[in-house]
Design a protein around this motif. Structure first.
Motif, PDB file in Angstrom:
ATOM      1  N   PRO A   9      25.211 -58.919   7.240  1.00 17.49           N
ATOM      2  CA  PRO A   9      24.476 -59.966   6.515  1.00 17.49           C
ATOM      3  C   PRO A   9      22.979 -59.976   6.800  1.00 17.49           C
ATOM      4  N   ASN A  10      22.594 -59.711   8.050  1.00 22.28           N
ATOM      5  CA  ASN A  10      21.166 -59.728   8.399  1.00 22.28           C
ATOM      6  C   ASN A  10      20.422 -58.557   7.768  1.00 22.28           C
ATOM      7  N   LEU A  11      21.048 -57.379   7.776  1.00 27.78           N
ATOM      8  CA  LEU A  11      20.416 -56.205   7.154  1.00 27.78           C
ATOM      9  C   LEU A  11      20.288 -56.398   5.652  1.00 27.78           C
ATOM     10  N   ALA A  12      21.308 -57.002   5.026  1.00 31.87           N
ATOM     11  CA  ALA A  12      21.254 -57.261   3.583  1.00 31.87           C
ATOM     12  C   ALA A  12      20.194 -58.296   3.253  1.00 31.87           C
ATOM     13  N   ALA A  13      20.061 -59.339   4.094  1.00 29.41           N
ATOM     14  CA  ALA A  13      19.040 -60.360   3.855  1.00 29.41           C
ATOM     15  C   ALA A  13      17.639 -59.803   4.037  1.00 29.41           C
ATOM     16  N   LEU A  14      17.493 -58.806   4.903  1.00 31.71           N
ATOM     17  CA  LEU A  14      16.168 -58.240   5.181  1.00 31.71           C
ATOM     18  C   LEU A  14      15.732 -57.242   4.111  1.00 31.71           C
ATOM     19  N   ILE A  15      16.584 -56.274   3.821  1.00 27.85           N
ATOM     20  CA  ILE A  15      16.143 -55.136   2.993  1.00 27.85           C
ATOM     21  C   ILE A  15      16.908 -55.017   1.687  1.00 27.85           C
ATOM     22  N   GLY A  16      17.930 -55.840   1.473  1.00 26.59           N
ATOM     23  CA  GLY A  16      18.715 -55.777   0.243  1.00 26.59           C
ATOM     24  C   GLY A  16      20.043 -55.065   0.461  1.00 26.59           C
ATOM     25  N   GLU A  17      21.007 -55.372  -0.416  1.00 30.18           N
ATOM     26  CA  GLU A  17      22.364 -54.842  -0.233  1.00 30.18           C
ATOM     27  C   GLU A  17      22.434 -53.342  -0.482  1.00 30.18           C
ATOM     28  N   VAL A  18      21.762 -52.865  -1.525  1.00 29.13           N
ATOM     29  CA  VAL A  18      21.885 -51.450  -1.907  1.00 29.13           C
ATOM     30  C   VAL A  18      21.220 -50.547  -0.874  1.00 29.13           C
ATOM     31  N   PHE A  43      12.150 -31.437   8.765  1.00 24.75           N
ATOM     32  CA  PHE A  43      12.297 -30.113   9.367  1.00 24.75           C
ATOM     33  C   PHE A  43      11.359 -29.096   8.721  1.00 24.75           C
ATOM     34  N   ARG A  44      11.088 -29.276   7.427  1.00 27.35           N
ATOM     35  CA  ARG A  44      10.109 -28.393   6.778  1.00 27.35           C
ATOM     36  C   ARG A  44       8.719 -28.614   7.368  1.00 27.35           C
ATOM     37  N   ALA A  45       8.380 -29.891   7.641  1.00 32.32           N
ATOM     38  CA  ALA A  45       7.072 -30.192   8.229  1.00 32.32           C
ATOM     39  C   ALA A  45       6.981 -29.669   9.664  1.00 32.32           C
ATOM     40  N   LEU A  46       8.092 -29.777  10.417  1.00 28.42           N
ATOM     41  CA  LEU A  46       8.080 -29.252  11.782  1.00 28.42           C
ATOM     42  C   LEU A  46       7.976 -27.733  11.802  1.00 28.42           C
ATOM     43  N   LYS A  47       8.603 -27.101  10.811  1.00 26.54           N
ATOM     44  CA  LYS A  47       8.576 -25.638  10.758  1.00 26.54           C
ATOM     45  C   LYS A  47       7.198 -25.128  10.362  1.00 26.54           C
ATOM     46  N   THR A  48       6.595 -25.774   9.379  1.00 25.17           N
ATOM     47  CA  THR A  48       5.283 -25.338   8.893  1.00 25.17           C
ATOM     48  C   THR A  48       4.125 -26.022   9.606  1.00 25.17           C
ATOM     49  N   ARG A  49       4.450 -26.913  10.572  1.00 29.75           N
ATOM     50  CA  ARG A  49       3.444 -27.672  11.320  1.00 29.75           C
ATOM     51  C   ARG A  49       2.558 -28.508  10.394  1.00 29.75           C
ATOM     52  N   GLY A  50       3.217 -29.092   9.405  1.00 31.96           N
ATOM     53  CA  GLY A  50       2.499 -29.968   8.476  1.00 31.96           C
ATOM     54  C   GLY A  50       2.697 -31.430   8.852  1.00 31.96           C
ATOM     55  N   ASN A  51       2.358 -32.305   7.924  1.00 30.69           N
ATOM     56  CA  ASN A  51       2.507 -33.740   8.159  1.00 30.69           C
ATOM     57  C   ASN A  51       3.971 -34.148   7.991  1.00 30.69           C
ATOM     58  N   THR A  52       4.483 -34.873   8.958  1.00 32.50           N
ATOM     59  CA  THR A  52       5.867 -35.340   8.895  1.00 32.50           C
ATOM     60  C   THR A  52       5.987 -36.504   7.909  1.00 32.50           C
ATOM     61  N   PRO A  53       7.165 -36.704   7.302  1.00 26.25           N
ATOM     62  CA  PRO A  53       7.309 -37.796   6.316  1.00 26.25           C
ATOM     63  C   PRO A  53       7.182 -39.172   6.974  1.00 26.25           C
ATOM     64  N   LYS A  54       6.677 -40.122   6.213  1.00 26.81           N
ATOM     65  CA  LYS A  54       6.477 -41.485   6.724  1.00 26.81           C
ATOM     66  C   LYS A  54       7.679 -42.372   6.485  1.00 26.81           C
ATOM     67  N   TYR A  55       8.506 -42.042   5.491  1.00 29.05           N
ATOM     68  CA  TYR A  55       9.642 -42.902   5.171  1.00 29.05           C
ATOM     69  C   TYR A  55      10.724 -42.082   4.493  1.00 29.05           C
ATOM     70  N   GLY A  56      11.947 -42.606   4.589  1.00 26.43           N
ATOM     71  CA  GLY A  56      13.090 -41.970   3.946  1.00 26.43           C
ATOM     72  C   GLY A  56      13.710 -42.916   2.938  1.00 26.43           C
ATOM     73  N   LEU A  57      14.917 -43.391   3.246  1.00 28.16           N
ATOM     74  CA  LEU A  57      15.634 -44.278   2.323  1.00 28.16           C
ATOM     75  C   LEU A  57      14.978 -45.648   2.208  1.00 28.16           C
ATOM     76  N   ILE A  58      14.248 -46.078   3.249  1.00 28.42           N
ATOM     77  CA  ILE A  58      13.631 -47.412   3.191  1.00 28.42           C
ATOM     78  C   ILE A  58      12.467 -47.455   2.202  1.00 28.42           C
ATOM     79  N   PHE A  59      12.091 -46.286   1.633  1.00 26.16           N
ATOM     80  CA  PHE A  59      11.045 -46.275   0.607  1.00 26.16           C
ATOM     81  C   PHE A  59      11.466 -47.092  -0.612  1.00 26.16           C
ATOM     82  N   HIS A  60      12.788 -47.181  -0.858  1.00 27.97           N
ATOM     83  CA  HIS A  60      13.288 -47.926  -2.021  1.00 27.97           C
ATOM     84  C   HIS A  60      13.172 -49.429  -1.832  1.00 27.97           C
ATOM     85  N   SER A  61      12.791 -49.881  -0.642  1.00 25.46           N
ATOM     86  CA  SER A  61      12.591 -51.313  -0.428  1.00 25.46           C
ATOM     87  C   SER A  61      11.344 -51.786  -1.167  1.00 25.46           C
ATOM     88  N   SER A  62      11.367 -53.051  -1.584  1.00 21.99           N
ATOM     89  CA  SER A  62      10.223 -53.598  -2.331  1.00 21.99           C
ATOM     90  C   SER A  62       8.996 -53.756  -1.452  1.00 21.99           C
TER      91      SER A  62
END
Length: 525
Positions: free
Chosen positions: A297-306, A339-358
């Motif tokens: 319930p707390n996770l759903a109230a914070l970031i949404g059910e989906v 892993f692509r960023a670690l392999k190529t020594r580039g910038n690591t991603p800032k977000y994953g699934l939480i990007f879909h949050s409003s």
């Protein structure tokens, strides 16, 4: 020094006396070689006392206490009655061997009985476990196995604390099905559009929604039979009379080719299947919302059910998500990019699934990374609360959401957010009041009022306060009048002080000057 060995079995507590320690010399290898032979092992270890458990529930309680390193009252009474008594002021001439060091330390703290736990004691316990059924005289064959099986089942069931309503696997399957349905409905709806566009191509530009298009395609059927009589039915489906008229006008001047009756029947049946899938998708979403309110319930109230369900499914379970640090949760779903960023020594991603949050979408471009890190921190807290709290509540999730809103305001407007400790204290207070007050509604306050009524009352109060408060122009005039009155009062005070000073007698210095002038004039005469 005599050595007693405490053995906790499924049927009761056993205390064994190790006799031949001096002959063996506490040699672990010698004990290990003599364990398999009962004749040799029986000369070393003898049964001193045995106390059975009263019931299966008592056995479970004793087992739980031993696993947590706690000594129960029954175990204390058994040890004090069985072991030799020690006179005050003298050291005991024996020690007790135990399997759990925590249990031994607790026994020593309470009863001052010296305990030890080492390899030698563990080898002795291994031999006792192997031949335990032969040490107890009245134990029937098969009784010990039954007791072990029953205790094992009850102990594991109590540890798991299985709750049918909090099975996170249902959420994982529901979100997988929901994502699959979205893809299928989208592809099937496109197929309906292509299929029916041979007959009525102008409808695609008028209706954009897939579900609505399938519904209209089923209702219209043959465009040549569409007339003004169908306006009411089209208006009910579309919800707009102008659009319904536009569809009828387009049908009259349509450039599409005619279809046979069999083809139209197939199109209608396929459109009906798409509509059924879309309706089932809505029901599945409602089911997911209900399950998330039970499981997280707390996770759903914070970031949404989906989004919350996607995080749980990607982690594997709610427990795995709760074990993840916030840095892992932040990039959950962006493993390839990481892993692509670690392999190529580039910038690591800032977000994953939480990007879909409003929250991430509302943040500015330069603050998206900071917002993702802060949101992942709060999601980690919410998932741990949902996983380890015995009673589900949304109080913490709502407060965490308020904190994220405050952080957004802080990044955009510079408004200082509240401290985390203050927010958590208020969340804990609300959770305790909701738990203690039986009249609390599901979505209401302690008086049982729903949230909508509370909001209406708050709005009415604000309106009344705004009506009572003076308008800004009137307030300015009142302030100017007050300043003017203050100024006149100050001037009057100043005049009064001047008058008082004039009425007061002159200082003695002026009298001295007058006397000097008089004396000069007299001398001149």
């Amino acid at each position: 020094m005599a050595l007693y060995v405490l053995y906790e079995s499924a049927s009761g507590y056993g205390l064994f006396l190790a006799d031949g320690i001096d002959e063996i010399g506490q040699n672990t290898e010698a004990v290990r070689s003599s364990v398999s032979d009962l004749n040799r092992f029986g000369k070393v270890v003898k049964l001193a006392a045995f106390t059975p458990f009263e019931s299966a529930l008592d056995a479970l309680n004793q087992c739980n206490a031993v696993s947590e390193g706690q000594m129960t009252d029954e175990l204390r009474n058994f040890l004090e009655l069985t072991l030799p008594k020690v006179k005050e002021g003298k050291k005991p001439k024996f020690s007790v061997g135990v399997a759990e060091p925590k249990l031994g330390s607790h026994i020593y703290e309470v009863t001052k009985i010296p305990c030890q736990s080492n390899e030698f004691v563990l080898e002795l316990l291994r031999g006792i476990r192997l031949h335990f059924a032969r040490f107890i005289d009245n134990l029937k064959p098969g009784d010990l196995e039954k007791a072990q099986l029953g205790l094992g089942h009850s102990y594991s069931r109590a540890k798991v604390k299985f709750n049918v309503n909090r099975v996170d696997n249902m959420v994982i399957q529901a979100i997988f099905t929901l994502d699959t349905l979205d893809k299928d409905i989208n592809s099937f709806a496109m197929r309906v559009r292509e299929w029916y566009s041979w007959h009525f191509p102008e409808l695609v530009k008028i209706i954009n929604d897939n579900y609505l298009y399938a519904k209209i395609a089923k209702y219209v059927d043959d465009k040549s039979q569409l007339s003004e009589d169908h306006l009411a039915g089209l208006t009910e489906i579309v919800g707009d009379e102008d659009k319904a008229k536009e569809i009828i006008e387009a049908a009259k001047a349509s450039m599409g080719q005619d279809l046979s009756v069999v083809d139209l029947i197939n199109v209608k049946q396929f459109a009906q299947r798409v509509m059924d899938l879309a309706e089932y998708r809505k029901k599945l979403y409602d089911y997911l919302v209900v399950k998330m309110s039970d499981i997280a319930p707390n996770l759903a109230a914070l970031i949404g059910e989906v989004v919350g369900a996607r995080l749980i499914s990607h982690a594997g379970s709610l427990t795995n998500l709760a074990k993840c640090p916030s840095s892992t949760l932040q990039i959950l779903g962006a493993e390839k990019a990481l892993f692509r960023a670690l392999k190529t020594r580039g910038n690591t991603p800032k977000y994953g699934l939480i990007f879909h949050s409003s929250f991430i979408g509302r943040a500015s471009a330069k603050n998206k990374g900071r917002m993702a890190r802060y949101l992942a921190n709060k999601c980690s807290i919410a998932s741990r609360l949902d996983c380890f709290l015995e009673k589900s509540t949304t109080a913490f999730g709502e407060k965490l959401r308020e904190q994220v809103e405050e952080r957004l305001d802080f990044y955009d407007k510079g408004v200082a957010p509240r401290k985390n400790i203050d927010v958590m204290k208020s969340a804990l207070d609300t959770a305790v009041t909701k738990e203690n007050d039986p009249t609390t509604a599901v979505n209401g306050d302690a008086n049982g009022e729903p949230k909508t009524e509370k909001k209406k009352k708050k709005k009415e109060k604000r309106k009344a306060e705004e009506e009572d408060e003076p308008e800004p122009e009137q307030a300015k005039e009142d302030a100017e009048m007050a300043d003017a009155e203050d100024g006149t009062a100050k001037k009057k005070k100043k005049k009064k002080t001047k008058d008082e000073n004039s009425e007061a007698p002159p200082p003695p210095a002026s009298e001295g000057k007058k006397k000097k002038k008089k004396s000069k004039s007299e001398n001149g005469e």
